[in-house]
Write a protein that holds these residues in place. Structure first.
Motif, PDB file in Angstrom:
ATOM      1  N   GLY B 364      19.030 -45.005 -15.717  1.00 40.50           N
ATOM      2  CA  GLY B 364      20.295 -43.977 -16.125  1.00 40.50           C
ATOM      3  C   GLY B 364      19.936 -43.318 -14.314  1.00 40.50           C
ATOM      4  O   GLY B 364      20.933 -42.738 -14.180  1.00 40.50           O
ATOM      5  N   THR B 365      19.007 -43.053 -14.494  1.00 37.15           N
ATOM      6  CA  THR B 365      18.774 -41.707 -13.034  1.00 37.15           C
ATOM      7  C   THR B 365      18.919 -42.386 -11.865  1.00 37.15           C
ATOM      8  O   THR B 365      18.876 -41.206 -10.695  1.00 37.15           O
ATOM      9  CB  THR B 365      17.219 -41.030 -13.616  1.00 37.15           C
ATOM     10  N   PHE B 366      17.769 -43.048 -11.892  1.00 36.44           N
ATOM     11  CA  PHE B 366      17.257 -43.939 -10.388  1.00 36.44           C
ATOM     12  C   PHE B 366      19.008 -44.579  -9.785  1.00 36.44           C
ATOM     13  O   PHE B 366      19.406 -43.693  -8.748  1.00 36.44           O
ATOM     14  CB  PHE B 366      17.313 -45.347 -10.762  1.00 36.44           C
ATOM     15  N   VAL B 367      20.294 -44.045 -10.807  1.00 34.30           N
ATOM     16  CA  VAL B 367      21.577 -45.092 -10.145  1.00 34.30           C
ATOM     17  C   VAL B 367      22.416 -43.859  -9.674  1.00 34.30           C
ATOM     18  O   VAL B 367      22.751 -43.732  -8.963  1.00 34.30           O
ATOM     19  CB  VAL B 367      22.462 -45.157 -11.744  1.00 34.30           C
ATOM     20  N   ILE B 368      21.663 -42.222 -10.300  1.00 38.01           N
ATOM     21  CA  ILE B 368      22.601 -41.229  -9.748  1.00 38.01           C
ATOM     22  C   ILE B 368      20.890 -40.877  -7.762  1.00 38.01           C
ATOM     23  O   ILE B 368      22.547 -40.719  -7.140  1.00 38.01           O
ATOM     24  CB  ILE B 368      21.633 -40.087 -10.219  1.00 38.01           C
ATOM     25  N   GLY B 369      19.814 -41.379  -7.949  1.00 40.03           N
ATOM     26  CA  GLY B 369      19.284 -41.417  -6.773  1.00 40.03           C
ATOM     27  C   GLY B 369      19.834 -42.630  -5.833  1.00 40.03           C
ATOM     28  O   GLY B 369      19.964 -42.196  -4.459  1.00 40.03           O
ATOM     29  N   HIS B 394      18.616 -35.795  -4.200  1.00 36.04           N
ATOM     30  CA  HIS B 394      18.807 -36.588  -3.981  1.00 36.04           C
ATOM     31  C   HIS B 394      16.590 -37.585  -4.093  1.00 36.04           C
ATOM     32  O   HIS B 394      16.546 -38.707  -4.995  1.00 36.04           O
ATOM     33  CB  HIS B 394      19.349 -37.861  -2.680  1.00 36.04           C
ATOM     34  N   LEU B 395      15.829 -37.414  -3.281  1.00 39.24           N
ATOM     35  CA  LEU B 395      14.569 -37.570  -3.022  1.00 39.24           C
ATOM     36  C   LEU B 395      14.315 -37.879  -4.576  1.00 39.24           C
ATOM     37  O   LEU B 395      13.294 -38.588  -5.302  1.00 39.24           O
ATOM     38  CB  LEU B 395      14.219 -37.569  -2.402  1.00 39.24           C
ATOM     39  N   HIS B 396      14.152 -37.110  -5.236  1.00 38.03           N
ATOM     40  CA  HIS B 396      13.571 -36.714  -6.742  1.00 38.03           C
ATOM     41  C   HIS B 396      13.881 -37.328  -8.216  1.00 38.03           C
ATOM     42  O   HIS B 396      13.683 -37.818  -8.530  1.00 38.03           O
ATOM     43  CB  HIS B 396      13.730 -35.463  -6.972  1.00 38.03           C
ATOM     44  N   TYR B 397      15.372 -37.460  -7.499  1.00 38.68           N
ATOM     45  CA  TYR B 397      16.150 -39.073  -8.135  1.00 38.68           C
ATOM     46  C   TYR B 397      15.519 -40.446  -8.204  1.00 38.68           C
ATOM     47  O   TYR B 397      15.495 -40.602  -9.163  1.00 38.68           O
ATOM     48  CB  TYR B 397      17.748 -38.520  -8.437  1.00 38.68           C
ATOM     49  N   VAL B 398      15.413 -40.252  -7.069  1.00 36.87           N
ATOM     50  CA  VAL B 398      14.857 -41.802  -6.888  1.00 36.87           C
ATOM     51  C   VAL B 398      13.367 -41.785  -7.463  1.00 36.87           C
ATOM     52  O   VAL B 398      12.266 -42.896  -7.658  1.00 36.87           O
ATOM     53  CB  VAL B 398      15.198 -42.237  -5.227  1.00 36.87           C
ATOM     54  N   LEU B 399      12.442 -41.075  -6.871  1.00 33.48           N
ATOM     55  CA  LEU B 399      11.108 -40.925  -7.262  1.00 33.48           C
ATOM     56  C   LEU B 399      10.483 -40.233  -7.471  1.00 33.48           C
ATOM     57  O   LEU B 399       9.522 -41.267  -9.015  1.00 33.48           O
ATOM     58  CB  LEU B 399      10.243 -40.364  -5.817  1.00 33.48           C
ATOM     59  N   PHE B 400      10.939 -39.510  -8.880  1.00 33.00           N
ATOM     60  CA  PHE B 400      11.058 -39.143 -10.091  1.00 33.00           C
ATOM     61  C   PHE B 400      11.490 -40.040 -10.828  1.00 33.00           C
ATOM     62  O   PHE B 400      10.916 -40.238 -11.796  1.00 33.00           O
ATOM     63  CB  PHE B 400      11.079 -37.150 -10.173  1.00 33.00           C
ATOM     64  N   GLY B 401      13.193 -39.923 -11.063  1.00 35.39           N
ATOM     65  CA  GLY B 401      13.984 -40.836 -12.198  1.00 35.39           C
ATOM     66  C   GLY B 401      13.352 -42.756 -11.502  1.00 35.39           C
ATOM     67  O   GLY B 401      13.115 -42.999 -12.878  1.00 35.39           O
TER      68      GLY B 401
END
Ligand code: HEM
Ligand SMILES: [Cu+2]
Ligand SMILES: [Cu+2]
Lengths: 368, 586
Positions: B364-369, B394-401
């Motif tokens: 769910g989170t990665f989709v946003i990133g 963006h980078l935190h949605y990818v890296l954290f999420g």
């Protein structure tokens, strides 16, 4: 009565589409669009937002629906149906994203072209005329040329013109610019990868191709200030004033480290890189004061490196220009009389600091 | 033992002085057992995560107000530089390597990695590189040119700090190259007979793609950093414009690694998620081959998109278009994975335990990133938001999420295998809830901040952004709090948690076909594949493993490669020897 699933799908599809279309236009995420370019970029963003909201809602919707619908009940130790694949479905969901990204690419391409990304004149400007070399400031240019020759002795001689050097020389014909830029300390790059040497730009939009911008401003970035020089009038300021509705060309470079010229309301950004000349063009279309922000980390006071862009009517612009001409005459004389190379940066900047709204102490601190 | 047994023991080539962990102290040695190394990696990187997290909260504390009032601007720059460097090079990348070390040999039925000593060397470079970096704080000259370390800025800030930064990143990069070689050789050469590439679990595919990417891109970063070190310490002018150098060339070299680096960080967890979702949905993974090959596609495409980080710096117009298109195309294989995971869950029997919750959170989170990534690929829009908080979001949605939630999902999933004990589910769920709330509260408002005009890497900002920044800051505190239930739960469960048995999830991949924790050398002989890795709900699967048995011991069937009693989690040397001896006799 049981509603068939195809009707459900249709209903959900309509709701999703409406929601995406509505949010894509009403997100309120961007600041005022104050240039012709900004309007185009916003159009692109709004369409991407529409598509994105749709995809977001579908994916999150399916995720949440599955979690509730297909939750394992207590005591149920069976497995789910062993569905391992479905070729048409897989082709479909490969094709749809592919089509979407191609669509976005084509649209971006178009906007990019409209805002002048492909302006061929940006890199193939006519060479400068010889007579201008005798103007004040040419001394710097020539010195820069010598310095360059020294660094290039090891590389095979090239007959191709050094575009960065030409652009730099051109800017240095303006004494005010020459006084601000330390082009004699930073040799101009001969060949940047790709095309020519001038760092890529956003040039004129296709309909204005080939014409010079109606106002050119030279901008120099240095820790932690933007200095604007107006070649037509020879004034130097810490604030950018531009008349509304005229195409402005910014010629920029940096004296020390990389800075980036960003005016959020114009949706434009370009790095100012030491040793390279870069330029962007834009046409402001809304009167107002906007922030000019340095967007590339340039040291501890990076956050303080901001200035104003004032978009005003031609009339007010002329008035302002007149005032500056009187005010800056003395400082200019000073600056030309004393070789700026012999000044420490904060001594040199002192006359401008008040105007730029920077405390002299900060400048002193950062330029020790 | 009888005389005969002792005799046999003496002849048996057991490497008694060799690897494996029998006491906690063994985790602090140059151990060559891949499982020990895996756990060493995971624990070490988690410690750095905590350090990086503290730095992040210091950064956010400064940003709670628009003025510079908490730390000086110099210190602020060091804080985010170290935060980013630690999070990337000392947390996400090594955590991926940790899981790969632990899981690859088990998943492919091997006894260890191809080069156990090299493996240990690769691990021990991490604490050394990490301590070096953290020590720069102590000498009072921490690096402060950002984790990208662009010249000329990096050449004019502190020499000591920058030098330390380069040394440390070089060490960490070397470690990941060594690791990658090991993973590749192990995956290619050491699969149990009968395991073709299409019987490999998807995590192995993901690690294959990751390792190939590491090998192709990391050396370029190393080269860039070495040239930068020359400029910094020896006065050369490769990148220094005052001597005619070109700072943009550094950017090309840097991003040639650092863009692929995000795939190096995320691909392993794409792999982990592809393991976790089918097991806890009790369905075969949907589109095994599509997922497997999309990893390779991402790995290849990842090499030709780097200049999208440089749209505003110095590349010509047509090249911007090239990089825009390649970047856009990566969305396709990524989309394939996401849709396949959704289809795997669809119609399944989803068990909402902590591992699955984190996996769902990941998707769910990665989709946003991913969506904001496609937006960033569009050049005209990127020109507006490059180097702003939109990018930070963006980078935190990818890296954290993406990565961090993936790491937690993987920890919850494989914890029973690693420790022989179950995690406490209640606190796992508390951890999950706090993380999701904190994550979105911290990073969602940043999108708007960036678009409205807040540039990144600044200690002071326009007061009109105060409210959103306050929300972000409180979100970051929630994230900090969210780790406590996890840490306490992990320690407590490791010591006192409920016994897990060998295969608490009734999984089909090979790592679950041995004891928990697995004995030294994992399996006796070569394990036999009775089923595919994801054959849930299939007849042939039920023959091999009693899947519907709520408390399976997995004692029967062709997969009975057990070599120890499931209730005896830590095989002692004696039991180990006895096993081998009796095993040898028949
Ligand atoms: C614990 C929660 C986290 C918080 C509150 C946080 C906060 C922040 C903030 C506020 C910045 C921007 C600093 C600035 O531009 O001035 C930042 C940058 C960054 N963070 Fe995080 N972060 C967190 C976790 C992570 C994780 C898990 C990663 C994983 C890789 C990460 C990687 C980065 C990177 C690469 C940057 C860019 C730094 C730069 O602009 O040079 N962060 N973080
Ligand atoms: Cu700057
Ligand atoms: Cu700056």
């Amino acid at each position: 009565m049981k509603i068939p699933s195809s009707i459900w799908t249709l209903l959900i599809g309509i709701v999703l589409t409406l929601a995406s279309l509505w949010y894509g236009q009403n997100h309120g995420l961007l600041p005022t669009a104050a240039s012709d370019e900004a309007v185009l970029v916003d159009g692109l963003f709004n369409s991407m937002m529409t598509v994105s909201v749709g995809i977001f809602l579908i994916v999150e919707g399916v995720l949440i629906y599955s979690v509730f619908k297909y939750r394992r009940r207590a005591g149920d130790n069976e497995d789910g149906p062993p569905v391992e694949g479905n070729v048409p479905l897989e082709i479909l969901w490969t094709a749809i994203p592919a089509i979407i990204v191609i669509g976005i690419s084509v649209y971006s391409f178009d906007v990019y072209n409209e805002i002048g990304g492909f302006d061929p004149h940006a890199v193939h400007e006519a060479p400068i005329n010889q007579s201008s070399m005798n103007m004040p400031g040419a001394a710097f240019a020539q010195r820069a040329g010598t310095a360059l020759a020294a660094t290039l002795t090891d590389t095979p001689p090239s007959t191709a013109p050094n575009l960065n050097q030409e652009k730099s020389d051109e800017a240095m014909q303006d004494p005010a610019t020459a006084a601000v830029r330390n082009a004699d300390q930073i040799p101009q790059l001969r060949n940047a990868p790709g095309v020519g040497s001038v760092a890529p730009t956003l040039g004129s939009s296709p309909d204005k191709a080939g014409q010079p911008a109606s106002l050119a401003v030279n901008v120099t970035g240095l820790q932690y200030a933007w200095i604007f020089t107006y070649p037509e009038t020879g004034i130097t300021t810490g604030e950018l004033h531009v008349p509304i509705g005229r195409e402005v060309q910014i010629n920029m470079t940096a004296n020390d480290v990389i800075h980036a010229f960003w005016v959020p309301e114009f949706r434009l950004k370009q790095d100012a890189i030491p040793g390279r000349q870069s330029e962007i063009r834009f046409t402001p279309n809304k009167v107002g004061d906007y922030a000019l922000i340095c967007a590339e980390l340039c040291g501890p006071y990076h956050g303080a490196m901001r200035s104003q862009v004032v978009v005003e009517s031609q009339e007010n612009f002329d008035k302002w220009m007149q005032k500056q001409l009187v005010a800056s005459h003395e400082t200019l004389n000073q600056a030309v009389a004393v070789n700026p190379a012999n000044l420490t940066p904060d001594e040199f900047l002192a006359p401008y600091t008040k105007e730029m709204g920077i405390q002299p102490e900060i400048l002193h601190q950062v330029h020790k | 033992m009888t005389q005969a047994q002792i005799q046999e023991t003496a002849n048996f080539p057991v490497r008694i002085d060799e690897p494996g962990a029998r006491k906690w102290r063994d985790y602090f040695t140059f151990n060559t057992d891949h499982k020990v190394i895996g756990i060493q990696y995971l624990v070490t990187s988690f410690i750095f995560y905590c350090i990086g997290g503290v730095l992040a909260d210091l950064v956010r504390t400064e940003l709670r107000t628009p003025e510079v009032d908490f730390v000086s601007p110099e210190v602020y720059n060091s804080l985010f530089t170290l935060h980013a460097t630690i999070m990337i090079f000392l947390w996400i990348v090594p955590a991926g390597a940790g899981f790969a070390n632990y899981l690859i040999p088990l998943m492919i039925g091997a006894k260890d990695m191809a080069f156990p000593r090299l493996n240990a060397v690769a691990f021990w470079m991490i604490p050394v590189g990490g301590l070096l970096l953290v020590a720069s704080l102590a000498v009072g000259d921490a690096p402060d040119a950002g984790w990208t370390s662009y010249p000329p800025l990096s050449l004019v800030t502190g020499q000591v700090g920058e030098g330390i930064w380069i040394m440390s990143v070089l060490l960490l990069g070397t470690s990941s190259i060594l690791g990658a070689i090991n993973f590749l050789v192990t995956l290619i050469k050491m699969r149990t007979p009968g395991m073709g590439v299409h019987q490999m679990p998807l995590f192995c595919w993901a690690m294959f793609a990751t390792s190939a990417l590491v090998l192709m891109s990391t050396p370029v970063l190393a080269a860039g950093l070495i040239l930068l070190a020359f400029d910094l310490l020896a006065g050369t002018t490769f990148f220094n414009p005052t001597g005619g150098g070109d700072p943009v060339v550094y950017q090309h070299m840097f991003w040639f690694y650092s863009h692929p680096a995000v795939y190096i960080m995320i691909l392993p967890f794409f792999g982990a998620i592809s393991e976790i979702i089918p097991i806890h949905s009790r369905k075969p993974i949907f589109g095994y081959k599509a997922i497997a090959y999309s990893s390779l596609a991402i790995s290849f495409l990842g090499l030709i998109v780097w200049a999208h980080h440089m749209f505003t710096s110095g590349i010509p117009g047509w090249l911007r278009m090239f990089f825009m298109i390649t970047t856009m195309i990566i969305a396709v294989p990524t989309g394939i994975k996401i849709f396949s995971w959704l289809a795997t869950m669809w119609g399944g029997k989803i068990q909402l335990n902590s591992a699955m919750l984190f996996a769902i959170g990941f998707v769910g989170t990665f989709v946003i990133g991913g969506i904001s990534g496609v937006m960033l690929a569009a050049v005209p829009f990127d020109i507006h938001v490059h180097d702003t908080y939109f990018v930070v979001a963006h980078l935190h949605y990818v890296l954290f999420g993406g990565s961090v939630l993936g790491i937690f999902a993987a920890i919850y999933h494989w914890f029973p295998k690693m420790t022989g004990r179950m995690f406490n589910e209640f606190w796992g769920k508390v951890h999950f809830a706090l993380t999701i709330v904190g994550l979105n509260m911290t990073f969602l408002p940043m999108h708007k901040l960036g678009m409205m005009g807040m540039n990144r890497r600044v200690a002071q900002y326009d007061p009109k952004f105060t409210l959103l920044n306050e929300i972000c800051t409180y979100g970051a505190y929630i994230l900090a709090v969210s780790t406590f239930p996890f840490i306490i739960n992990a320690i407590w469960s490791w010591m006192y948690g409920e016994k897990a048995g060998n295969n608490p999830w009734r999984a089909l991949t090979l790592e679950w076909m041995t004891t928990s924790p697995p004995a030294i050398e994992n399996f006796d002989g070569f394990p036999v594949l009775a089923t595919g890795p994801y054959d849930y709900g299939l007849e042939r699967a039920n023959e091999g493993v009693p899947l519907s048995d709520p408390n399976p011991l997995l004692s029967a069937g062709p997969n009975s490669v057990l070599r120890a009693d499931p209730d005896e989690p830590y095989p002692t040397i004696e039991s180990d020897l006895e096993q081998r001896v009796s095993g040898n006799k028949d």
